[in-house]
Design an enzyme around this catalytic site. Structure first.
Site, mmCIF file in Angstrom:
data_model
loop_
_atom_site.group_PDB
_atom_site.id
_atom_site.type_symbol
_atom_site.label_atom_id
_atom_site.label_comp_id
_atom_site.label_asym_id
_atom_site.label_seq_id
_atom_site.Cartn_x
_atom_site.Cartn_y
_atom_site.Cartn_z
ATOM 1 N N CYS A 1 37.361 46.640 33.062
ATOM 2 C CA CYS A 1 36.769 45.858 34.149
ATOM 3 C C CYS A 1 36.968 44.380 33.857
ATOM 4 O O CYS A 1 36.562 43.883 32.801
ATOM 5 C CB CYS A 1 35.276 46.181 34.271
ATOM 6 S SG CYS A 1 34.398 45.031 35.347
ATOM 7 N N CYS B 1 33.758 42.491 33.107
ATOM 8 C CA CYS B 1 33.218 42.835 31.784
ATOM 9 C C CYS B 1 34.000 42.096 30.696
ATOM 10 O O CYS B 1 33.423 41.661 29.697
ATOM 11 C CB CYS B 1 33.257 44.349 31.549
ATOM 12 S SG CYS B 1 31.998 45.267 32.476
ATOM 13 N N ASP C 1 34.861 30.606 40.599
ATOM 14 C CA ASP C 1 35.909 31.501 41.084
ATOM 15 C C ASP C 1 37.275 30.893 40.789
ATOM 16 O O ASP C 1 37.476 29.689 40.928
ATOM 17 C CB ASP C 1 35.727 31.731 42.594
ATOM 18 C CG ASP C 1 36.509 32.928 43.092
ATOM 19 O OD1 ASP C 1 35.886 33.953 43.421
ATOM 20 O OD2 ASP C 1 37.762 32.835 43.150
ATOM 21 N N HIS D 1 29.123 41.395 42.258
ATOM 22 C CA HIS D 1 29.126 39.929 42.141
ATOM 23 C C HIS D 1 28.714 39.307 43.460
ATOM 24 O O HIS D 1 28.969 39.846 44.533
ATOM 25 C CB HIS D 1 30.488 39.401 41.688
ATOM 26 C CG HIS D 1 31.647 39.858 42.530
ATOM 27 N ND1 HIS D 1 32.201 41.113 42.421
ATOM 28 C CD2 HIS D 1 32.345 39.223 43.500
ATOM 29 C CE1 HIS D 1 33.195 41.233 43.282
ATOM 30 N NE2 HIS D 1 33.299 40.102 43.951
HETATM 31 P P1 DGP Z 1 35.860 40.014 45.760
HETATM 32 O O1 DGP Z 1 37.101 39.893 46.584
HETATM 33 O O2 DGP Z 1 34.595 39.868 46.569
HETATM 34 O O3 DGP Z 1 35.885 41.278 44.914
HETATM 35 O O4 DGP Z 1 35.856 38.768 44.793
HETATM 36 C C1 DGP Z 1 36.499 38.732 43.563
HETATM 37 C C2 DGP Z 1 36.662 37.290 43.220
HETATM 38 O O5 DGP Z 1 36.986 37.221 41.845
HETATM 39 C C3 DGP Z 1 37.775 36.584 43.966
HETATM 40 O O6 DGP Z 1 37.211 35.569 44.792
HETATM 41 C C4 DGP Z 1 38.648 35.969 42.897
HETATM 42 C C5 DGP Z 1 37.809 36.090 41.650
HETATM 43 N N1 DGP Z 1 38.573 36.330 40.432
HETATM 44 C C6 DGP Z 1 39.507 37.310 40.246
HETATM 45 N N2 DGP Z 1 39.986 37.251 38.989
HETATM 46 C C7 DGP Z 1 39.335 36.216 38.367
HETATM 47 C C8 DGP Z 1 39.396 35.674 37.064
HETATM 48 O O7 DGP Z 1 40.141 36.100 36.177
HETATM 49 N N3 DGP Z 1 38.595 34.600 36.806
HETATM 50 C C9 DGP Z 1 37.747 34.077 37.753
HETATM 51 N N4 DGP Z 1 37.007 33.036 37.397
HETATM 52 N N5 DGP Z 1 37.655 34.590 38.990
HETATM 53 C C10 DGP Z 1 38.441 35.639 39.297
#
Ligand code: DGP
Length: 112
Positions: free
Chosen positions: A3, A6, A29, A98
């Site tokens: 995950c 995680c 994000d 989240h």
């Molecule tokens: P959702 O589409 O609601 O499942 O949102 C997932 C969010 O996670 C998306 O807006 C981009 C963010 N995200 C994906 N990978 C990473 C990462 O490696 N680091 C950070 N900080 N955010 C991430």
């Protein structure tokens, strides 16, 4: 368990942290959709809103108790929107519960 969030919690993948305590992590994000775009997650793995039960729901209240101060710390002191995407039609891409905090500007009135 493979995950992404995680792995961010464990520190294996770095993140730009806004807030952390024993139960919660908030970080920026990677692809911000507003000047303030912070994700708030429980440190325990819960897949999505669909997986919230009476056994694990206390963390959800704790997250919402903390969201106002996290939003202010993240740059959304003038108001914000909290979004959680769930499942296929909700376009959830990371399957660890989240909450997106979006703000730092006047947001569009309608999400869809
Ligand atoms: P959702 O589409 O609601 O499942 O949102 C997932 C969010 O996670 C998306 O807006 C981009 C963010 N995200 C994906 N990978 C990473 C990462 O490696 N680091 C950070 N900080 N955010 C991430």
């Amino acid at each position: 368990m493979d995950c992404l969030f995680c792995r961010i919690i464990s520190g294996e993948i770095p993140s730009n942290k806004v807030y952390e305590d024993d139960d919660i992590l908030a970080f920026r994000d990677i692809a911000p959709e507003a000047p303030c775009h912070v994700l708030v997650i429980p440190k325990t793995h819960i897949e999505s809103v669909d997986a919230i039960t009476s056994e694990n729901s206390a963390i959800v209240s704790k997250i919402f108790e903390k969201i106002p101060s996290i939003a202010k710390a993240g740059g959304a002191g003038n108001g914000y929107r909290v979004i959680t995407n769930c499942g296929e039609d909700g376009c959830q891409s990371v399957h660890h519960l989240h909450f997106h905090i979006l703000g730092g500007t006047k947001l569009p009135e309608h999400v869809v």
